[in-house]
Each structure stands twice: as C-alpha cells, then as structure tokens.
Design an enzyme around this catalytic site. Structure first.
Site, PDB file in Angstrom:
ATOM      1  N   GLY A 211       6.748 -56.469  13.476  1.00  0.00           N
ATOM      2  CA  GLY A 211       7.907 -57.346  13.369  1.00  0.00           C
ATOM      3  C   GLY A 211       8.333 -58.048  14.628  1.00  0.00           C
ATOM      4  O   GLY A 211       9.441 -58.565  14.709  1.00  0.00           O
TER       5      GLY A 211
ATOM      6  N   LYS B 179      -2.871 -66.760  14.359  1.00  0.00           N
ATOM      7  CA  LYS B 179      -3.825 -66.192  15.319  1.00  0.00           C
ATOM      8  C   LYS B 179      -5.242 -66.552  14.874  1.00  0.00           C
ATOM      9  O   LYS B 179      -5.566 -66.589  13.694  1.00  0.00           O
ATOM     10  CB  LYS B 179      -3.662 -64.673  15.356  1.00  0.00           C
ATOM     11  CG  LYS B 179      -4.429 -64.012  16.519  1.00  0.00           C
ATOM     12  CD  LYS B 179      -4.811 -62.594  16.243  1.00  0.00           C
ATOM     13  CE  LYS B 179      -3.688 -61.599  16.273  1.00  0.00           C
ATOM     14  NZ  LYS B 179      -3.146 -61.323  17.579  1.00  0.00           N
TER      15      LYS B 179
END
Lengths: 1199, 323
Positions: free
Chosen positions: B53, B159
């Site tokens: 998170g 990513k």
C-alpha cells in the site's frame, strides 16, 4: 591486423547458460536444453556429448518431449520397454523441443548420433507450458497447453491449429501438465498464479464455450513451478514457491476416467528444501524434487515421506532441471540427472529401492563393539581395500586389532605406557621383497618409543626419545642412502625431535626390524613445542617439511653437507645445544621457517604431491607451498566453507587413496626426477578433510560442495578414513565416492557405514561443468593458448567474477565448445564486481612474448565489502595432454574495514561506516615495482591503491569524496611520449550521468608509498547521461596523434540505454608543473542504443565498438569522424548481461565475450569469406520461422 | 550482519521507515510525479496490485492534500487485504475480472478514473525469460482493466522490466496512449532493470471496445524479425526523474547521516504479509525440515545465506539488486 568493418559477421560460438530442460532417451542418452541449444549426451562408459544444435533461435528451451515418452505414458510399466531400449541402436527418434512461444520438431538418429531439424520454429501467440504427443503418424499431432489456461491441438508439420479450448478461468498459469491418450479425453492440470491446482478437460462441460474447472486442489501458499503425474499410482506431485512438495492422490486422469477421483486428497506435504522447489518428478514409491538450494532430494514413501538421499552437485543458483530415466521411475537401478543455473549437468546412479528400507536406513552409524580394557584413544586402519581392519590404542597402553567381531590385544605396553601414550602406524615394504608389513609406533610419558610389527608384535625395537614425554610420533617416507625407507620421528621434550630410520628385513628366521639413529631436529622455542606433521620432499634430497603445534611450518635439511655445516657452527651456538645433546648428536635447526602461519591451534598435516607441498591447520585453511632454493614460500591459501575451521588433511582427487598412490610414487619417482624441466605446475584437484562443528566433512573447494558429512561429534578425536574402492570409474573423472569414517565417540569405536559394505554412493558424474551459479558480474580476457607449430586447439583464457563471491579461471576452446574451469578462487566475502589484469612475463621463462603456450598475468579482483585481491596466474598447456592448467599464486589481499574486523567487541557495537562496495577498477600505472589501481566506490569516493608484488602489500595512496555519489565506473589514460612528457588522467563516472577527469600525473613522480596528496577535485566534468554511467572506455585517436596532438575517444554507456562518444583534445601546458586542459572537439550520442541499461562496452579498435545490455542484444558500432553508426545487432542468450570483453584473435577476426546469467562467446569475421554463407543463412532464417495463428483468437488491437 | 545492515545498504529503505512509508517504492511514485505532474487535477485514482500500500499511501497524502478533500476518490485493488489508509477504498479482487472493473466504476459513481497506477511485481522464478513474460502479462492485465476504467486523456503508470522483449510492450502501449515514456526514478537502483512506463493521454483506437475475456496476448516480433536483430526497434524515450540532489539509491551511506541527529534503528513500518516461505522458515527454525539421517547433516551455512532473508517489502522485489 585485419579489422572487420562494415562487412563483419557475428556469430555465437560458445554458450554457457542455465540448463532449463533435461530428458532421458532410454538408459542410453540424455537430452539437455541450455538456452536455445539442444544437446545429446551418451551415457555409456564415460558420458560425452554427441551432438548439439541451436533449435529455438531467440527462445530458451523449457521442455523436451521425445515421442517415445508418450507411448510410455500410456503403458508405463510394460515389459516391452527394456527390450525396446536395446533395439534403440539404430533408430530415429522424433523430439519436440519448446520454450517461450516457440516449438520445433527435431529428429535424433541414435545410430548416426546426429540431430536434424524438421521444419521451422513454430511461433505461437502465447507462452507454452507443456506439450503432449498425441499422434506420430501421419502427421505429428501435439496437444499444447498455454500460460493463459488454454490448450490447443497443433499439426506440427503444417503449423495448423486444429482445435483450441480455453478454461473459464483465464488466469495466468506458472505450470501445466496434460494427461491422456487422445485429444478428446485430455485432462489439463494447471498451477495458477493464485497458488491453486486446477483440473479441467477441453471437452468438459462448457456453458459459454469455455471449459469449467472440474477439480481444485488447495494447499500451496506459493505459486507452483512444476508438476508430475504417475498413472500407475494415481499420484500427482507439485513443487512450489512455498518450498514444499505436495503429493496428491488424484486417481486415473484422462481417458474414460476424466478428471479422476471426485475429491482428491493431499497424501504428503514434503518440506525439506531450504529454498524454492523448481522441479518434481515421480517414480513408483518415490519422489524426486530439486530446487534453488542446489539439492535434489529423493523422498521415500515410507515414514510419512522421509528423505532417502540428498544429491548435491550444483553451485549457488540451484537446480533448474531434473530428469529421471525409465528404469529409475520403475524404482530399478537407473539414472537421474540434474541441470543447474550454473550451466552444469550431473547424472547420478540411483540405486534400486530397498525392500526393507525402513530397517536399514534407521541406523547408519555403527558401533563396532570395541571390547577391551580402558578407553580407545587412537584409531587407525590397517590393510588395504577389502582387507581393512581397525587398530585401536587405549589409554591403558594396549593396542587392539579387530578380527571380525572380536578385538584382540596384540600388544601391551605395561606400566610405562599406561595413563599416556601416542600411536602412529605406517606400511613398510620389506627389504628385497614385495611384501608389505604394517608397523606401529607407540610413544610414552618417559621418552620410550616402542616400534613393532602389527602382524608379529614380537618383532620390534624399543627406542628412546629423551627422558620426557613423547608428544607425538610420526612416520615419514624418504630416500636414505639412495633407497626408500621410513623415518620415524618422535617429538620429545624441549623441542627435540628424535629420528630413526626403520627397516624391516627378512631372512630364514623370519622378519627383523633394524633401526638407525639420525640427527634430531630442533623446533623453534614456544610454549607448545612439539611436532604435529612431517613429510620428506623426495625431489629435494634430504629436505623435510614439518609442522608444529604452534602453527609453524619448518624446513629441515638432512643432507651430509648441512650436517657438516651444522657441526661447524660457532661455539656459542654449540654450547646452547650441547646440553640437549644426547647420543643422537647435535640437533639440526630449520633452514627455513614460516612461524605460526597456521595460527595458534597448530598445523595438522603436511604432504607433498607432484612437487607442491600442502599444509593444513586448525585455522581452517590449506596452504599450498613451494620450496625455492631451500626457502619455504606460501603460494596460495585456500579456505574451506564457512565454519569449517579445523582441517585435518587434504586428499587428492584422481588418485586411489594413499596406499595405491605410494606405489605409483615408487614407480614414478625415478622418471620424475629425470624430467625435472617439465615439472607439474598445476595444483592437483584436492578435497579438504576436517571438522565443521560436530561434523566430519569432506569439502571440495573446486566445486564448493560437501562430499561427505558424518555427525561424529567434532574435532579432538582420533579418526581414520577408508577410501572408497574404485572399480570402474576413470580416476581422471575427478569423482570421489564416499568412503567410510571410523572414529571414536563416547569411548566407543564407531563407523559411518558398515566396513564390509561394498555399496558406495556416487557423487554424480559431471556431464558438463558449471560456472558461477548466480550472475557473472565481470569478465576479463587474459590471453590465448595454443601449441606452436601444430594444428591444435586454441584456448581462450578468462577470469570471471560473480555474485557467488568467487573468481573463476576459465579456458574456452571455440572450436570444440569446451569450457574448462581451471581454478576457483574463494577469497572474496562478497560480490566480485570488477576485474583487471596485467600481462606479466614469466619469471623463469624460455620463450619470449611470442610464446603461445603460456599466459602469465597479474590479476586484480574487487567487489563488495571493499575487498581487493591480487593473484599471479600462470596458465599453460599441459605437455602431455595439451590441456590448459593453471597455477595460482596469491599476492595480496586488502579490505578497507580490516581494522573494524579486528575489533574485539564488534558484535556489541553498530558499525557506523558505510558498507562500501568497489564498483569498478582500472589499472592506472603498471610500474616495475608496484601497480597503481584506481577504484570507483559506492560510498562516493575515488580511491587509489598501490599493490607491490614483491612485498605482497596493498596501500591506499589517496581517496577523495568529491562526487558524493556512487562512482560506477573508472577509466584511465596514460601518455609517456618521446619528449619525456608524462600524463596520467583518471576518468570517473557516477550515478548522475556525469563524467569527471582527474589529473594524477603527479603520482608518477611521487615517491610516497603510503599516502599521496592528490587532487581534491576533478579539473573537468561533463554531464553525458541522464542517469548512471555503467561503462566507460578510452582510446587514443591514432590519426590525430601524428599531428602532435593528443586526442582521445571517450565512449560511455548509461543506465538510460544511451551510447555516447566524445573526441577530447588534451592540452598539456609546456611549462613545468603546468596543468592540463581538455577541449571537447565532438560529442555524438545514440540516445536509445539499447532498450535497457547499457552495461557492457568495449573498444575493439579506434573505429569499432561493441556494446551489450540486459535487452540481450549485442551491438557492433563503427566510429567515424562523423559519429557512431550501427553495424550489426545480434540476439544474445546471456540474460542480465553485466559485462563484456572484446579482442582481436590470433587467427584473424575478433572475439567478444558477454557475461551475465551465464557466458557467451561470439566470433566476428569478415563477410567476404562468409558472404555467400551469410545470405544463404538469412534466407534459411526467414524460412525457419512460422507464425501459428490461433483460430478464433480475435486480436482486438487492430488499428 | 546486524539489523542495521539493510539500513546501510539501502538509503531509501531507511528513509521510508523514517517517513512512515510502507515500502521504499513510495519514493518512486513521488519522483515520477515530480517529473510528470501526474497528480495534477486528479480526483479519481486507482492503485492496482496495491499491497502493501505504499503507492496508495502516496496517493492518499498527495491527492487529498492538507484539507483532506472528500472530492478525491482513491481505489486500491489487490488480492490481499492490507491495512486501511485514510481516504482509500479497498477492493479485494482480481484485476483480470470484469467485476473488479465494475466495482471501481461504482466507487467513482459511474465516472472514469483520471489516473491508474500499478507497481505490482509477480512472484519471480529467477529465470529472466519467464519473469519478464509474467511481468509483461501483469502489465497487460493492468492495461486491460485500465481500458475499462480510465477516462480518455487520462494517465497510466506501471512497473516494467527492461528485458529482451520490452520493445514489444512499448509498441502495445503506444496503441492506447499518445505519449509513452520509460521513466527511471532516482530511488530505483541503477543496477536494477526495473523502470516505469508513464503512459499519458489515453486515446484508444477508434471503435475499440474494452473486453476482459481475451487478454492482450499478441505480443510478438514481426515475421521479418527486424525488431529482434534489426536496427528499427520501437523504443520509447527514456527519462530519469527525481532531483539530482536527492539521495543516491546506489550509494552506500554511513549510518550517521547528519551529525546533528544520532542514528536510531527503526523497525519496518509493515512486515511482509504472509510470504510463501513462511511455513518453511518456521519449520527450518525449529529444525523440522526433513533431511537424510546421516549424510546431509545439519543445516549448511552457505545455504542459509541463500535467499532466505528475502526482503520484507515484497512489493518492491527488484531483480538484479541483490547485493
């Protein structure tokens, strides 16, 4: 030299990559997949490679499926199988090879032993996880499972997809397996990204055209890497990221049975691996699993799943592929093969399953039932091979010999030997006879040494070693008066070592023993002043190498000249020794001493083998020694594995145990003394024997693995090791079978195995040797070796440094594809990140520069924990076999935080200094006395070291923290011209993309050897890259230099993928102490030369540049006056490429080596010769691929 | 090696603990925002593969600002549950499911998102071709759900591993976004192949209908293989981002960074959530792993060094950064 330019052709010649697929063909052949290359090895006698072929182009092989296997799948344990394997003699075998999205059909002719490609590489639109042969004739039909939980039916000949089904659950699979005789009744087992196993049938229930999941197996807490199913038992095995192997009872899968049992159960959860489990294979009643910990475990069904055997044969990085032959699957004696991330392949013979395994496996340590008076203190083995018996000496001064189950007293020492005695035995050849007898010597508290024959204790002599305690008795074999005999050394009080030669003769009345007193040795004064090890050096007459309890190594000279010199010493000295003098004469002092080199715990053994001396000690190290002009020198120190601080001795591989070796020595000695010129220079492969906490360990330093481990209780105990008997193995195969350890534990005589047992474990046969298991960070080419005037193999010699903290010395023959690991240096405690080498002329060399049969280099390695090591390597072709051998001499080692390591209370405090890593290294100055090295450091400093070979010292001269950023690369430019102008520039590049230039010219004139007042800032700095500069290289521009101008080319590669080239003019002021200024003449850059970080860069010539990157492309660039031009791009199979080296070859053309997850060697040749070939090649290449379209797969990305 | 050794090796790991971020990867998003102004005008943001998170944390702190604006809606999606964050709605779901997309839209009251971010990394195998493929599939899955929830003109950040087939991914992303950049924040290590694709201005091809049932599979080189070994590969611009004066993720710093502030060890903000090796480690600790009775003996020291002390922030597993 010929310079390949635009017309250059690049091709891959040698590849070492993780072995990702293995499969047996019967019991005769092993198929391996390494990168895109399929190889076949024969398993008969000594395994060797038969054929090798690049099959999958840019894909890595993940699976090999011989068509024959598929028939086994149907009827796995039919009697026909064994007869079929013998028919194999001249058969064609169709093999499907796949990996990534590529599939290819290959045929192997078992008679002609060649591989042939059939058709093009079929390229699918999704990743392939498993392929299942469904039909061979008329067209090969394949069931293929895909990573998105779908299966398709492919006609391998036409490349047409005949049928396509997908599961309702379209999640990603990490592994899949297809089971079933035909397409309509196939069952697919998939290991999902959610750690579940799902079973479904393509033809199963389909509400909306998609198949439903029929069974779901839950339990794994990590993704599933490998699956295996065995029809016979109805078992399914899964290997997972959670480090467990699970065994499920699923019943019959495929065919009419559908998805098997309604509610499958988990039979076993097998936890035994230390890291992730990558592969699993099933045999009836057995499970084989292998993984990241480098071990393959054989699980027996009994006892809730216990490990029956552990097979270890790969360096760090673990096992990536596993195969089990049909015989082994049937639990008969058969093969098992493991393939490592290190590129190595091992095969193991797996024994037949024992019927009563639970009974025999429980107790492996045997109590030999010693029944005698007192406690056993010393244990030795007498005899050879099968006739081994055990000799024990007790604290009551009695010697016992085991005879079957009984223990007989063969000698009683009486009162003098009670409470204390020491014993040592040896085998002696009876004079003028072939007969060998065993002789035992026992020393007591009062200087008495009893020597007697083990077979006839009545025959013997009582000797006197002074009046005090006999600390030790030792035997050494040597040449005395021209003939071989044995010397007994007894270490008495006050450092006197008494010596006798002992001879055994035979006449009509039987055996007799004769002794002759020799001059005693005198040990250097210290507290624990006694001898612990001794050996004579047969090639150097009269020399003894000894080790003492103080850790010193001593060299004594027993020749007559020395004795005379000894007697003629000054009166003063004489007086000193006079007191100690007995009838033995005045003692001899050592002629060379290495005081306390093995530490305070003492030397444990010394030996001589092929003209090199080896000593071991309780400091956890083996020292390899040379005797040069009667001076003892340490050539190299080798440590065992971490925690193994007590080494007892070394054993040489490729020899048959000491007894046999001695025999060979006898025969070989005369021959060897004659051809002294060709003295063996290489260290023989040896293993270390010693203690690791409570274990007795045999450690192979070359392979970095344990060969034997026995929980004997640890050091301070007497032990004897029974060598295994070699029956059929080639001693040169460098394998060591497990022998038997006999030891004393809690007053009992124990053995690790039954002595009578002939069963030995094979430590696997090395089919292919592996390199560093984890990434190779750097590579450096040392030179080439070839026999002159002969048509022979050309060996290229390299050093490599890896994440596994080792430095490897390799020789690669491009012609044969042979990769030989010559030596593994294990002195680094962290990553090895940088290497540098300087060519050195061999000291006593006949040949000059043109000598092609040897390479001598000074090699520097640097890396994590701010460690720098220096070695001198001599690599030469062995005279007899023409194989490269390597000699390593350790020069020096240095660590920045050495002072911290020496701090006593360091575990209590927090080290505040940064953990500096050396990122790169460059030789700044190669002087006659010392070498200057520049180091780019992770703590933001640039450091300058001087390494002096003669004094084995490393000193830091200068450090500067100007950058305040991690210094990623350094390079140097040095100029010494005819006008006596000197210039030394250092280039440093950092993570912010800047390249800075330092003027270090002053250090060339500096006399300082410890520190130097260097510059505090660079004089020139230029931003070149957006982020880190990974590679830097410099070359002078020749055409410019003719104009009396200094112009250099500076090329750099960055994390941003950019390749940059600058032409820089160097102006050196005429006046003395004048500074230097740089002028940037031109700057070109290719912003996206690579699609990932540029990590390797090498200038092949002033106009030719080679680069590489983790994008796995090798690029060739030309550098002209108008900038950089791409010439060639080649796909490389070295993942995570970290370094590169390029050079011109001896036979024209050039070579490039790339390192990363493996190693690849490329050859550059001019097109002219190959032009035709190349064009043909290209056409083939295009015809070699065919795209397979999924029938109802609608690409939604059309535009 | 003490517990402070990781602090020493990795400055951003240390800073993350000091600043209360759940993982060091928080800095990566902050530095990406510095360069691309990703958060400007964003009121609806989605964090895919959110656990533990740290990116949701950044979105929460940055988007909601000081006044804790209620206008801003942030949705975090992950299969795992994670500790709650202020202003972040969690959806425990699979990003390959249409229902998840629908749930996101529901939270936005029928409106589309302005920004979708994804810092997910799959379970790696250590084999580069496999890992790159799986990471690409994760990214394509994220792209697929993004096409369901992102408004035209919106941005997507994910990513990416810069491996051998990264150009194929670029070409696929360029179909959906007018500007695709490969960005490397300075907090991401130089030695790692990890980078981020910043895809700006979502503009799907005309007539494109988002479809969850068919993953975007077709991701291969042209038949002429020019992309494989030819010069004209599709490469998107590269941009290093983050202030040069920021800490250097590759540098090894002393523990004492500042003479005025004494070094103090801080425990990690959040330990890893049930890593797969948990049970195996527990068994190992208690010496309960199965082993051969004699030969293999006790645990091998050299093995225990092997990958057993995996980094606690599993979300930021970056291959190639191991020391």
């Amino acid at each position: 030299m010929a310079c390949p330019v635009e017309s250059a052709v690049m091709k891959s010649t040698v590849l070492v990559a993780p072995v990702t697929a293995l499969e047996f063909l019967g019991e005769d052949f092993l198929l391996t997949g390494e990168g895109p290359v399929l190889s076949v090895y024969s398993l008969q006698a000594s395994p060797k490679e038969y054929a090798s072929l690049n099959v999958l182009h840019n894909y890595r092989i993940h699976g090999i499926r011989p068509s024959r296997k598929h028939q086994f799948g149907e009827r796995p344990f039919n009697n026909l199988i064994s007869s079929e394997s013998s028919v194999l003699a001249n058969n064609k075998e169709d093999i499907i090879v796949f990996g990534g999205k590529g599939v290819r059909l290959v045929s192997f002719n078992t008679g002609g032993r060649c591989l042939k490609l059939i058709g093009p590489v079929l390229e699918l639109q999704d990743w392939i996880l498993d392929i299942h042969w469904l039909k061979k004739q008329p067209h090969p039909l394949l069931g293929i499972s895909l990573a998105h939980n779908a299966v398709l039916l492919l006609d391998a000949e036409s490349g047409n997809v005949l049928s396509f089904y997908s599961c309702v659950e379209t999640c990603l699979l990490y592994s899949a397996l297809m089971i079933g005789p035909n397409w309509d009744s196939l069952v697919l087992v998939g290991g999902t990204v959610f750690n579940q196993l799902v079973l479904w049938r393509p033809t199963g229930t389909k509400p909306d055209g998609k198949s439903q999941v029929e069974r779901r197996l839950l339990g794994h807490t990590g993704v599933i890497f490998s699956l295996c199913y065995l029809q016979k038992s109805g078992w399914l095995a899964s290997a997972s990221d959670d480090r467990s192997v699970r065994l499920w009872s699923v019943g019959t899968l495929g065919g009419d049975a559908g998805c098997g049992e309604e509610s499958p159960t988990c039979l076993r959860v097998l936890y035994g691996h230390q890291a992730r489990v990558f592969c699993v294979r099933l045999a009836s009643n057995r499970v084989f699993s292998a993984g990241e910990d480098g071990a393959c475990l054989l699980w027996e069904w009994g006892g809730e799943g216990k490990v029956g055997h552990t097979f270890r044969g790969h360096r760090s990085g673990g096992v990536r592929a596993l195969a089990v032959s049909e015989e082994s699957i049937g639990c008969k004696e058969g093969w098992m093969a493991t393939g490592g991330a290190d590129g190595g392949v091992r095969i193991w013979r797996v024994a037949e399953e024992k019927k009563d395994c639970e009974e025999t496996q429980t107790e492996t340590q045997l109590d030999l039932g010693f029944k005698g008076q007192g406690c056993p203190k010393v244990v030795r083995l007498v005899g050879e091979g099968e006739l081994n018996t055990i000799l024990v000496c007790t604290d009551q001064g009695e010697v016992y010999l085991s005879q079957g189950d009984s223990w007989d007293v063969i000698w009683q020492g009486g009162a003098e030997f009670q409470s204390y005695c020491v014993m040592e035995i040896t085998s002696i050849q009876v004079q003028n006879s072939d007969c060998i007898v065993w002789v035992c010597a026992v020393g007591n508290l009062n200087g008495g040494v009893q020597v007697f024959l083990v077979g006839q204790p009545g025959v013997g002599v009582l000797l006197r070693a002074g009046e005090g305690k006999v600390h030790s008795v030792l035997w050494a074999k040597g040449l005395f008066e021209g003939s071989w005999s044995w010397c007994l050394l007894a270490s008495g009080s006050e450092g006197l070592v008494y010596r006798w030669t002992i001879k055994v003769t035979e006449d009509e009345s039987g055996l007799h023993m004769q002794e002759e007193t020799l001059l005693p040795f005198l040990l250097p004064p210290c507290a624990k002043r006694w001898l612990t090890a001794a050996v004579t050096l047969p090639k150097r007459k009269g020399l003894y190498l000894c080790g003492d309890r103080r850790g010193s190594l001593l060299l004594y000279n027993d020749t007559e000249e020395n004795v005379r010199r000894n007697e003629g010493r000054t009166d003063l000295e004489k007086k000193e020794t006079e007191n100690k003098q007995s009838d033995h004469g005045s003692p001899l002092s050592p002629i060379s001493t290495l005081y306390g080199v093995h530490g305070k715990q003492g030397v444990t053994s010394v030996c001589e083998y092929q003209d090199l001396c080896y000593s071991t000690g309780r400091d956890g190290s083996v020292r390899i020694l040379t005797v040069e002009e009667s001076v003892l020198k340490v050539r190299r120190v080798q440590r065992a594995c971490r925690g193994m601080e007590w080494i007892e001795k070394v054993l040489f591989l490729g020899s048959d145990g000491p007894e046999v070796r001695e025999k060979l020595l006898n025969e070989g000695i005369e021959k060897r003394t004659i051809d002294q010129g060709s003295a063996s220079i290489a260290e023989t492969r040896f293993v270390m024997v010693g203690f690791h906490s409570v274990h007795f360990i045999i450690w192979d330093p070359h392979r970095q693995e344990k060969l034997l481990s026995v929980a004997c209780g640890g050091g301070h105990r007497s032990w004897a090791y029974k060598h295994p008997i070699y029956a059929d193995t080639d001693p040169r195969a460098h394998t060591l079978r497990q022998g038997t350890l006999v030891f004393i534990k809690h007053g009992a005589v124990m053995a690790s195995h039954s002595l009578a047992s002939t069963e030995t474990d094979v430590n696997g046969l090395t089919v292919k040797e592996g390199l560093h298991g984890r990434g190779i960070s750097c590579v450096c080419h040392l030179g080439s070796l070839t026999k002159t005037g002969q048509f022979s193999e050309l060996w290229e010699v390299f050093v490599t440094g890896g994440e596994d903290t080792t430095v490897g010395v390799l020789a690669i023959s491009a012609k044969s594809g042979n990769v030989k690991v010559l030596s593994v240096l294990t002195d680094h405690i962290s990553n090895v990140r940088a290497l540098a080498a300087i060519r050195r002329r061999e000291t006593n060399e006949k040949g000059g520069d043109d000598d092609t049969t040897s390479v001598c280099s000074l090699v520097f390695s640097a890396g994590g924990r701010a460690q720098l090591q220096c070695y001198r390597l001599l690599i030469r072709l062995d005279e007899q076999q023409g194989q490269p051998v390597c000699q390593v001499t350790q020069i020096a080692g240095h660590r920045l935080d050495e002072q911290w390591e020496r701090k006593r209370n360091r575990h209590k405090t927090v080290k505040m200094d940064p953990e500096t890593r050396y990122m790169s290294m460059s030789v700044v100055h190669n002087g006659t006395e010392c070498v200057l090295l520049a180091m780019g450091c992770s703590d933001g400093a640039v450091r300058l070291f001087s390494v002096t070979e003669s004094s084995s010292s490393v000193d830091m001269l200068w450090e500067c923290f100007y950058h305040q950023r991690c210094v990623l690369s350094v390079a140097t430019y040095k100029l010494e011209d005819s006008l006596d102008r000197k210039l030394l520039l250092l280039f440093s590049a950092t993570t912010d993309g800047c390249i800075s230039v330092w003027d270090l010219t002053a250090v060339l004139n500096s006399k300082a050897s410890v520190s130097w007042q260097g510059p505090s800032a660079p004089f020139f700095s230029i931003p070149v890259h957006q982020s880190g500069v990974n590679a830097l290289t410099i070359s002078p521009r020749r055409e410019m230099r003719q104009m009396e101008e200094n112009v250099i080319s500076l090329a750099s590669g960055g994390d941003d993928g950019q390749l940059s080239l600058m032409h820089i003019k160097i102006d050196q002021k005429k006046q003395e102490n004048g500074g230097v200024s740089l002028q940037l003449l031109a700057h070109w850059s290719v912003p996206l030369a690579h699609s990932s970080p540029l990590t390797g860069l090498c200038l092949l010539s002033p106009t030719l540049l080679v680069t590489t990157s983790p994008d796995q492309r090798l690029c060739l660039w030309s550098m002209n006056s108008d900038g950089l031009h791409p010439l060639k791009v080649l796909f490389s199979h070295t993942a995570d490429a970290a370094g590169l080296w390029a050079w011109f070859g001896q036979e024209g053309g050039a070579w490039v080596v790339v390192c990363g997850q493996g190693l690849q060697l490329f050859q550059l040749t001019e097109r002219k010769m190959d032009e035709l070939h190349e064009t043909v090649n290209r056409n083939i290449k295009e015809g070699e691929r065919k795209k397979v379209m999924f029938p109802h797969h609608v690409s939604r990305t059309k535009h | 090696m003490g517990r402070s050794s990781k602090d020493k090796r990795d400055i951003y790991y240390r800073l993350a603990k000091e600043e209360g971020w759940r993982a060091r990867s928080a800095f990566k998003l902050l530095q990406l925002d510095e360069e691309f102004n990703l958060f400007k005008g964003v009121s609806r943001a989605v964090d895919l593969c959110a656990a533990p998170g740290s990116w949701s944390q950044v979105l929460s702190r940055k988007l909601r600002g000081k006044d804790k604006s209620e206008e801003v809606k942030i949705v975090a999606v992950d299969l795992q549950a994670m500790a709650p964050l202020p202003g972040v709605t969690q959806i425990q779901g699979d990003i390959t499911k249409i229902s998840t997309a629908q749930e996101i839209i529901q939270h936005f009251e029928g409106q589309s998102a302005d920004l979708v971010v994804c810092d997910g990394a799959p379970d790696v195998t250590g084999l580069h071709d496999v890992d790159e493929y799986i990471q690409a599939q994760l990214l394509l899955a994220a792209l697929n759900i993004t096409t369901h929830v992102l408004k035209p003109g919106g941005n997507f950040v994910a990513k990416i591993f810069r491996g051998k087939d990264v150009t194929l991914l670029y070409s696929q992303l360029k179909i959906f976004f007018s500007a695709v950049t490969c960005a490397k924040p300075r907090s991401s290590r130089n030695s790692s192949i990890e980078a981020f694709v910043v895809c700006q201005n979502y503009s799907p091809p005309e007539g494109y209908v988002p479809n969850m049932s068919n993953p975007l599979l077709d991701h291969s080189y042209d038949v002429d293989f020019n992309q494989l070994e030819g010069p004209n590969r599709i490469i998107v611009p590269f941009l290093a981002c983050g202030d040069l004066s920021a800490f250097d993720s590759d540098r090894t710093y002393p523990l004492q960074l500042d003479s005025s502030k004494e070094y103090q060890y801080l425990p990690p903000t959040q330990p890893p959530i049930r890593p797969p090796y948990q049970q195996a480690c527990q068994l190992r600790k208690n010496n309960l792993l199965a082993k051969e009775d004699s030969a293999s003996g006790a645990l091998d020291d050299s093995l225990s060094a092997l990958d057993l002390n995996q980094s606690p922030d599993t979300n930021t597993v970056t291959p190639g950064t191991s020391d």
